[in-house]
Scaffold this motif. Structure first.
Motif, short mmCIF file in Angstrom:
data_model
loop_
_atom_site.label_atom_id
_atom_site.label_comp_id
_atom_site.label_asym_id
_atom_site.label_seq_id
_atom_site.Cartn_x
_atom_site.Cartn_y
_atom_site.Cartn_z
N THR A 118 6.77 4.63 -8.12
CA THR A 118 6.69 5.54 -8.26
C THR A 118 5.34 4.85 -9.97
O THR A 118 5.91 5.64 -10.70
CB THR A 118 7.82 5.59 -9.68
N ARG A 119 4.90 4.10 -9.42
CA ARG A 119 3.66 3.80 -10.64
C ARG A 119 2.24 4.34 -9.20
O ARG A 119 2.25 4.45 -8.35
CB ARG A 119 3.47 2.36 -10.37
N GLN A 120 0.91 4.33 -9.95
CA GLN A 120 0.07 4.82 -9.44
C GLN A 120 -0.56 3.98 -8.04
O GLN A 120 -0.94 4.78 -6.92
CB GLN A 120 -0.64 5.52 -10.17
N ASN A 121 -0.62 3.07 -8.51
CA ASN A 121 -1.85 2.43 -8.40
C ASN A 121 -3.03 2.87 -7.40
O ASN A 121 -4.00 2.60 -8.72
CB ASN A 121 -0.50 1.69 -6.95
N ASN A 122 -3.30 3.15 -6.18
CA ASN A 122 -4.27 3.14 -5.33
C ASN A 122 -4.39 4.47 -4.94
O ASN A 122 -5.49 4.84 -4.63
CB ASN A 122 -4.72 2.15 -4.72
N LEU A 123 -3.44 5.09 -5.48
CA LEU A 123 -2.80 6.59 -4.37
C LEU A 123 -3.65 7.40 -5.49
O LEU A 123 -4.01 7.32 -7.22
CB LEU A 123 -1.11 6.76 -5.04
#
Length: 249
Positions: A118-123
């Motif tokens: 549920t975290r964007q990070n590298n998406l």
């Protein structure tokens, strides 16, 4: 928020050694011989919103007693992979996750297990939204809102939707801080689909801006190279003949 290296600059690095911790300055990275990933720290399992306040309180008390509360309150963050603390952090953090996972009812364990998605990070924004929406829908299926024919149902639904927007915004990377602030200041707050459209548009603008900057830099570099004399021209590097200041020849 303090970094892991700053918070633990005075701590030893051996994560499984009860002798490295003292009573005045206990090491939160230290795992005791009695620490087990299969342990259940609290008797009351989390079943949803209905018992979250009481469950959260006893869970905080239990993790504080284990000297691991700093792994969930933001004091100890994830160190860089090349940090000497990375292995110790991974072991201790995994232990904390196991304890939390064991303290959650089986119907909502999947939402906790895949919380990192549920975290964007590298998406890309679209991929992040898809993951977020999938988990949100799964949570709603496991812990649906109570059925009610009065006006309270509308209030509960609006609160749930607002919570979803907040969690979606908080999971975005920091380069979306401006659009996050814009949404939080909006009155009324837009729904999740509208927020997704706004963030997606922001991502497109960032990509266009980045592409334009790269083209300008490439053009400037080409211009500078083109302006230099051609080293292959025999006259290109020819120096002017000196002129005598007396006779002019």
């Amino acid at each position: 928020m303090a970094s892991a290296d700053q918070a633990s600059s005075n701590l030893v690095l051996d994560p499984v050694d009860s002798s490295d911790s003292n009573e005045l300055n206990p090491n939160p990275y230290c795992l005791k011989s009695g620490d087990n990933p299969g342990s259940i720290l609290v008797t009351e399992l989390l079943i949803g919103r209905i018992n979250y306040p009481s469950w959260s309180r006893v869970m905080v008390i239990a993790l504080t007693a284990k000297n691991k509360i700093e792994f969930i309150n933001g004091v100890i963050g994830k160190p860089e992979a090349n940090s000497p603390l990375y292995k110790a952090w991974t072991l201790a953090n995994t232990m904390v996750l196991s304890w939390i996972y064991n303290s959650v009812n089986k119907n909502i364990k999947s939402s906790v297990m895949y919380n990192e998605t549920t975290r964007q990070n590298n998406l890309l924004v679209s991929d992040y939204f898809t993951n977020f929406k999938t988990l949100t829908d799964e949570l709603m299926n496991c812990d649906p809102l109570p059925e009610c024919s009065c006006g309270a149902m509308r209030i509960l639904t609006e609160k749930f939707e607002k919570d979803c927007v907040m969690k979606f915004l908080m999971g975005l990377n920091e380069n979306y801080a401006a659009i996050r602030t814009q949404v939080l200041m909006a009155e009324p707050m837009p729904d999740l689909n509208k927020v997704y459209s706004m963030v997606l548009h922001e991502e497109m603008q960032k990509n266009i801006s980045s592409s334009s900057s790269s083209e300008i830099e490439a053009a400037a570099l080409y211009s500078n190279v083109s302006a230099k004399p051609n080293s292959g021209n025999r006259y290109g590097n020819r120096k002017e003949r000196p002129i005598c200041s007396h006779c002019g020849i």
